[in-house]
Scaffold this motif. Structure first.
Motif, PDB file in Angstrom:
ATOM      1  N   GLY B 301       0.834  -1.195   0.000  1.00 10.36           N
ATOM      2  CA  GLY B 301       0.000   0.000   0.000  1.00 10.36           C
ATOM      3  C   GLY B 301       0.866   1.241   0.000  1.00 10.36           C
ATOM      4  N   LEU B 302       0.218   2.396  -0.187  1.00  9.91           N
ATOM      5  CA  LEU B 302       0.980   3.651  -0.180  1.00  9.91           C
ATOM      6  C   LEU B 302       1.740   3.821   1.125  1.00  9.91           C
ATOM      7  N   GLU B 303       1.155   3.335   2.232  1.00  3.80           N
ATOM      8  CA  GLU B 303       1.780   3.530   3.542  1.00  3.80           C
ATOM      9  C   GLU B 303       3.142   2.843   3.659  1.00  3.80           C
ATOM     10  N   ALA B 304       3.437   1.928   2.732  1.00  2.00           N
ATOM     11  CA  ALA B 304       4.733   1.261   2.777  1.00  2.00           C
ATOM     12  C   ALA B 304       5.844   2.161   2.263  1.00  2.00           C
ATOM     13  N   PHE B 305       5.481   3.354   1.732  1.00  2.00           N
ATOM     14  CA  PHE B 305       6.477   4.240   1.151  1.00  2.00           C
ATOM     15  C   PHE B 305       6.487   5.573   1.877  1.00  2.00           C
ATOM     16  N   PRO B 306       7.654   6.258   1.868  1.00  2.00           N
ATOM     17  CA  PRO B 306       7.697   7.572   2.518  1.00  2.00           C
ATOM     18  C   PRO B 306       6.669   8.511   1.890  1.00  2.00           C
ATOM     19  N   ARG B 307       6.055   9.310   2.731  1.00  2.00           N
ATOM     20  CA  ARG B 307       4.990  10.183   2.262  1.00  2.00           C
ATOM     21  C   ARG B 307       5.467  11.104   1.134  1.00  2.00           C
ATOM     22  N   THR B 308       6.741  11.510   1.204  1.00  2.00           N
ATOM     23  CA  THR B 308       7.265  12.434   0.184  1.00  2.00           C
ATOM     24  C   THR B 308       7.412  11.764  -1.183  1.00  2.00           C
ATOM     25  N   ASP B 309       7.306  10.440  -1.224  1.00  2.00           N
ATOM     26  CA  ASP B 309       7.435   9.736  -2.507  1.00  2.00           C
ATOM     27  C   ASP B 309       6.081   9.322  -3.068  1.00  2.00           C
ATOM     28  N   TRP B 310       5.007   9.779  -2.460  1.00  2.00           N
ATOM     29  CA  TRP B 310       3.684   9.384  -2.954  1.00  2.00           C
ATOM     30  C   TRP B 310       3.269  10.213  -4.163  1.00  2.00           C
ATOM     31  N   PRO B 311       2.716   9.538  -5.174  1.00  2.00           N
ATOM     32  CA  PRO B 311       1.940  10.299  -6.144  1.00  2.00           C
ATOM     33  C   PRO B 311       0.585  10.629  -5.501  1.00  2.00           C
ATOM     34  N   ASP B 312      -0.125  11.596  -6.047  1.00  2.00           N
ATOM     35  CA  ASP B 312      -1.454  11.895  -5.516  1.00  2.00           C
ATOM     36  C   ASP B 312      -2.419  10.809  -5.989  1.00  2.00           C
ATOM     37  N   PRO B 313      -2.927   9.976  -5.065  1.00  2.00           N
ATOM     38  CA  PRO B 313      -3.742   8.835  -5.521  1.00  2.00           C
ATOM     39  C   PRO B 313      -5.098   9.249  -6.104  1.00  2.00           C
ATOM     40  N   LEU B 314      -5.578  10.450  -5.769  1.00  2.00           N
ATOM     41  CA  LEU B 314      -6.926  10.822  -6.222  1.00  2.00           C
ATOM     42  C   LEU B 314      -7.031  10.863  -7.751  1.00  2.00           C
ATOM     43  N   PRO B 315      -6.226  11.712  -8.447  1.00  2.00           N
ATOM     44  CA  PRO B 315      -6.355  11.717  -9.908  1.00  2.00           C
ATOM     45  C   PRO B 315      -5.884  10.421 -10.548  1.00  2.00           C
ATOM     46  N   VAL B 316      -4.873   9.784  -9.947  1.00  2.00           N
ATOM     47  CA  VAL B 316      -4.346   8.559 -10.559  1.00  2.00           C
ATOM     48  C   VAL B 316      -5.408   7.455 -10.517  1.00  2.00           C
ATOM     49  N   HIS B 317      -6.047   7.304  -9.346  1.00  2.91           N
ATOM     50  CA  HIS B 317      -7.074   6.270  -9.214  1.00  2.91           C
ATOM     51  C   HIS B 317      -8.254   6.555 -10.154  1.00  2.91           C
ATOM     52  N   ILE B 318      -8.691   7.800 -10.169  1.00  3.85           N
ATOM     53  CA  ILE B 318      -9.859   8.125 -10.994  1.00  3.85           C
ATOM     54  C   ILE B 318      -9.537   7.936 -12.480  1.00  3.85           C
ATOM     55  N   ALA B 319      -8.355   8.430 -12.901  1.00  2.00           N
ATOM     56  CA  ALA B 319      -7.978   8.279 -14.313  1.00  2.00           C
ATOM     57  C   ALA B 319      -7.896   6.802 -14.681  1.00  2.00           C
ATOM     58  N   PHE B 320      -7.371   6.010 -13.761  1.00  2.00           N
ATOM     59  CA  PHE B 320      -7.242   4.579 -14.039  1.00  2.00           C
ATOM     60  C   PHE B 320      -8.627   3.951 -14.231  1.00  2.00           C
ATOM     61  N   GLN B 321      -9.575   4.334 -13.347  1.00  2.00           N
ATOM     62  CA  GLN B 321     -10.930   3.802 -13.461  1.00  2.00           C
ATOM     63  C   GLN B 321     -11.562   4.206 -14.793  1.00  2.00           C
ATOM     64  N   VAL B 322     -11.326   5.449 -15.181  1.00  2.00           N
ATOM     65  CA  VAL B 322     -11.895   5.947 -16.441  1.00  2.00           C
ATOM     66  C   VAL B 322     -11.333   5.143 -17.609  1.00  2.00           C
ATOM     67  N   MET B 323     -10.002   4.933 -17.583  1.00  2.00           N
ATOM     68  CA  MET B 323      -9.370   4.190 -18.671  1.00  2.00           C
ATOM     69  C   MET B 323      -9.955   2.781 -18.764  1.00  2.00           C
ATOM     70  N   VAL B 324     -10.029   2.119 -17.614  1.00  2.00           N
ATOM     71  CA  VAL B 324     -10.515   0.736 -17.634  1.00  2.00           C
ATOM     72  C   VAL B 324     -11.966   0.692 -18.083  1.00  2.00           C
ATOM     73  N   ALA B 325     -12.770   1.655 -17.628  1.00  2.00           N
ATOM     74  CA  ALA B 325     -14.185   1.664 -18.018  1.00  2.00           C
ATOM     75  C   ALA B 325     -14.324   1.847 -19.529  1.00  2.00           C
ATOM     76  N   CYS B 326     -13.583   2.802 -20.081  1.00  2.00           N
ATOM     77  CA  CYS B 326     -13.658   3.027 -21.532  1.00  2.00           C
ATOM     78  C   CYS B 326     -13.193   1.793 -22.287  1.00  2.00           C
ATOM     79  N   GLY B 327     -12.092   1.216 -21.831  1.00  2.24           N
ATOM     80  CA  GLY B 327     -11.553   0.030 -22.498  1.00  2.24           C
ATOM     81  C   GLY B 327     -12.537  -1.119 -22.461  1.00  2.24           C
ATOM     82  N   THR B 328     -13.187  -1.284 -21.319  1.00  2.00           N
ATOM     83  CA  THR B 328     -14.153  -2.376 -21.194  1.00  2.00           C
ATOM     84  C   THR B 328     -15.325  -2.162 -22.146  1.00  2.00           C
ATOM     85  N   ALA B 329     -15.813  -0.914 -22.201  1.00  2.00           N
ATOM     86  CA  ALA B 329     -16.946  -0.636 -23.091  1.00  2.00           C
ATOM     87  C   ALA B 329     -16.564  -0.910 -24.538  1.00  2.00           C
ATOM     88  N   MET B 330     -15.353  -0.500 -24.927  1.00  2.00           N
ATOM     89  CA  MET B 330     -14.945  -0.719 -26.317  1.00  2.00           C
ATOM     90  C   MET B 330     -14.790  -2.204 -26.617  1.00  2.00           C
TER      91      MET B 330
END
Lengths: 340, 446
Positions: B301-330
């Motif tokens: 999980g993110l907690e296994a890494f120093p906080r200063t090395d985290w990407p922001d999970p909010l846009p990354v998670h949402i973008a990933f969901q969007v990509m997978v959803a579009c891919g699945t629909a196609m």
């Protein structure tokens, strides 16, 4: 005798020469589109669009080649130039984008509407006027001796490019590109009126280039002393400048005598010699006075691979480019000459 | 906004713009060549008209892609001079080779667009293939450089500078293969579905028009095949990321705690402060299964890494969901198309299929943008993962708001103009009623 870094720097210069001779002439075409007038204005514009349509994208790639060799072979120089000359390079890019995209949109309309000028045609023409100036300004600025590595790295963009010497190099670049275009365009048509139009334009450009070939060193004497001394004090660059002046004379006389293919050859030689003379005077610097070619160079392994890639790519590429020009410029470049 | 944020915003805007045209530059030439080949095989005029129309579209898209790509090669230095100073000598090889691929595209596109009737049909066809191959190669090579930023290889660090540089190892970095395959398939899927959707829209009102029927069929073949393969390539990519860049995977999945048998989260909003992802539908143990092909595998999980090395999970998670959803629909629409084509080809041209096809038209492009958001934001705060932070790479030049606004306005104008021209191209439907095919074939025989 020559180490890898000099070879890589030489490849940048060679790409720039090809960019000037090919891509530069496409910009020059845009300048003549902007200045098209008279009873044959529309015919001039159509001739220009017809001449550069199939080849401009290929010609444009030479600048990409030059910049890729620069950032691969000389990453320090690339970082310094893009920091110190942030503003002119950014403007140069907007010119490149606008010229290319606008020409694509413009020729689409041209195809549809038979030569009526469009708003994109104007954008294409204006961008063709500004981009060469900015390219020349960047080249002038890296020779001027005003870009200092340590200052730039801490402060950022420099304003050194806004002085007479780099600006005069910008104007010289514009004049040379326009000259090349007019000399090529004469041979792109059989129409005597159009030929005469572009012959006149070529003669005017010739005068402008000649005047700037005098003005630029004079301004260098005041604004870029080291470069001035290197340009005229070094046997190589002084010799090249002399040859460029000879070619200039040859081109002008051939134009007056309507010996158009000789004129074109002379203009090509003149443009190449000007760039070569600049290269010889700039040697061994990439950015005067802090970055020399060896000091800015990547590791030997990287340089070797890049040169191998260039050689191998060139082996595949040049036949393809030859094919392109053979298909579209068979008559004008390779074939019958002096059809009149 | 800080200067760093402005630099990132400008770079992101330029990539988001360029990638649309780059994807079209990879996908459109293939469609154009297929139509041309169909014309040569069948002699039907409709395929020739199709090849011509697609080529005219490609010309506009390629021109904008070429110049916006050139801008990016300079912007790398303008906005990130320290990054280029560090990595130019390491990762220049794929850029140099990409230059040649770009050359090939430009040369052959010139011959293809302007050479019809001037060169032999065989050479013309070969030029079209040259454009398609050049486009594919340049995409693959650019992705190598990006792969290196995610999985740096081919050098050692000493006092913050690279030594023992091996550009070949850098080019063949571990991330390249999976990313290049995924990106290439995505480009074909995005182009195919975008084009298929446009022709499906025209077919809604003009169902018998053979021009649009053939166009949609070719585009669906290309886009659909890629869309079906994408989940497979996505699985390889995700498993690679799980192993190679666990912190990115954690951000993609909104996984804060390190656990065995981690659940797969569908939807949800990662909350970095609370260290949890809310409102997600959780499928127990599915993440461990997908990422490691083992239901009990440990997912960091993110907690296994120093906080200063985290990407922001909010846009990354949402973008990933969007990509997978579009891919699945196609992928679903692609399978539906295959099923319908197999059972009754005519049903492909009924609204029951046309409407989903129209719906999918923008999904490929959206998925490409979302996928790039995942890989780029998921790499933050690094520009070269583990080696150089984005904040260390940025230019010392200030006042970056100006070029950001300037290029945004410029690109908006170019994008709108390109779209208007393409719309014009599409709006003038050529008329090819069903009888045209047979009469053309007859003419050819005579």
């Amino acid at each position: 005798m020559y180490d890898l870094s000099t070879l890589a720097a030489g490849s940048i210069l060679a790409s720039l020469v090809l960019y000037a001779l090919l891509g530069g002439a496409d910009f020059g075409g845009g300048v003549w589109d902007l200045l098209s007038r008279g009873p044959r204005g529309r015919a001039q514009r159509l001739l220009i669009a017809h001449a550069i349509g199939p080849i401009w994208e290929t010609n444009h790639v030479w600048v990409v080649v030059a910049v890729v060799i620069l950032f691969t072979g000389f990453p320090k120089a690339f970082a310094l130039i893009s920091t110190a000359l942030f503003l002119p390079v950014t403007l140069l890019l907007s010119g490149i984008v606008l010229r290319g995209a606008a020409f694509a949109f413009h020729s689409y309309h041209l195809h549809d509407e038979g030569g009526r000028n469009s708003r994109w045609g104007t954008v294409f023409a204006c961008a063709s006027l500004l981009t060469p100036v900015l390219l020349g300004v960047v080249i002038g600025a890296v020779s001027s001796g005003e870009i200092r590595a340590h200052e730039t790295y801490s402060v950022g963009a420099s304003m050194a490019w806004l002085s007479p010497f780099p600006l005069s190099v910008g104007l010289l670049t514009l004049a040379v590109f326009s000259y090349l275009a007019s000399a090529y365009l004469i041979l792109e048509t059989d129409d005597p009126g159009l030929r005469e139009d572009f012959r006149l334009r070529a003669l005017w450009s010739s005068a402008a280039v000649a005047a700037l070939m005098v003005a630029v060193p004079l301004l260098a004497k005041r604004g870029a002393g080291d470069f001035y001394h290197a340009l005229l004090g070094n046997d190589w660059s002084a010799g090249l400048v002399f040859l460029a002046a000879t070619a200039a004379l040859g081109a002008h006389v051939s134009l007056m005598l309507r010996s158009f293919s000789v004129a074109r050859a002379c203009v090509v030689a003149q443009a190449s010699l000007i760039l070569a003379g600049w290269g010889a005077a700039q040697y061994p610097y990439l950015v005067r006075p802090d970055l020399t070619i060896p000091a800015a160079a990547s590791s030997q392994a990287s340089l070797r691979l890049i040169l191998i890639a260039l050689a191998a790519g060139g082996l595949l590429l040049f036949p393809a480019i030859f094919l392109l020009f053979w298909v579209f410029k068979k008559d004008t470049v390779f074939g019958r000459t002096n059809r009149s | 906004m800080t200067e760093l944020e402005l630099a990132r915003a400008q770079m992101a805007m330029m990539f988001a713009f360029h990638i649309i045209f780059a994807v079209a530059g990879m996908g459109m030439p293939l469609l154009m060549v297929i139509a041309e080949a169909a014309h040569r095989r069948t002699g039907k005029q409709v395929f020739l008209e199709l090849a011509r129309r697609w080529a005219r579209g490609t010309a506009i898209l390629f021109a904008v892609g070429a110049v916006s790509g050139t801008v990016l090669s300079f912007e790398l230095g303008l906005l990130w001079p320290r990054f280029m100073e560090f990595s130019g000598g390491i990762i220049g090889l794929p850029f140099a080779l990409e230059g040649f691929a770009f050359f090939a595209e430009a040369i052959f596109l010139g011959i293809y667009l302007y050479g019809r009737g001037r060169v032999s049909p065989v050479l013309h066809m070969l030029a079209g293939i040259g454009v398609a191959v050049g486009g594919l190669l340049s995409g693959i090579l650019v992705v190598s450089a990006n792969g290196w930023m995610n999985s740096p290889a081919g050098f050692l660090l000493r006092d913050g500078m690279p030594i023992d540089i091996d550009p070949i190892a850098a080019m063949f970095n571990p991330a390249w293969a999976t990313t290049a395959v995924h990106m290439s398939l995505a480009a074909f899927a995005a182009s195919g579905f975008a084009v298929a959707g446009i022709h499906a829209y025209k077919l809604l009102r003009d169902r018998e028009n053979l021009f649009h029927r053939h166009a949609m069929a070719i585009a669906l073949w290309v886009g659909g095949s890629a869309a079906v393969l994408l989940p497979v390539s996505g699985d390889f990519s995700a498993r690679f990321v799980a192993k190679d860049q666990p912190v990115k995977l954690a951000a993609m999945e909104g996984q804060f705690r390190t656990e065995r048998g981690a659940p797969l989260r569908i939807g949800g909003i990662p909350d970095s402060k609370a260290g949890t992802t809310r409102f997600a539908i959780e499928i127990p143990r599915a993440l461990s299964l997908l990422a490691f092909h083992d239901m009990d595998a440990e997912v960091k999980g993110l907690e296994a890494f120093p906080r200063t090395d985290w990407p922001d999970p909010l846009p990354v998670h949402i973008a990933f969901q969007v990509m997978v959803a579009c891919g699945t629909a196609m992928a679903a629409v692609a399978l539906l198309a295959a099923l319908l084509a197999f059972r009754n080809r005519e049903s492909l041209f009924r609204p029951g299929f046309l409407l989903p096809a129209i719906f999918c038209s923008p999904l490929g492009i959206i998925a490409v943008e979302a996928g790039w958001t995942v890989t780029e934001l998921g790499r933050q705060p690094w520009v070269i993962r583990g080696v150089m932070r984005t904040s260390e790479a940025v230019t010392p030049v200030t006042g970056l708001a100006l070029p950001f606004v300037f290029f945004s306005v410029l690109y908006l104008a170019l994008g709108v103009s390109a779209a208007l021209l393409l719309r014009r191209e599409v709006s003038k439907s050529p008329s090819f009623p069903a009888s045209a095919d047979t009469s053309a074939a007859r003419e050819r025989e005579e």
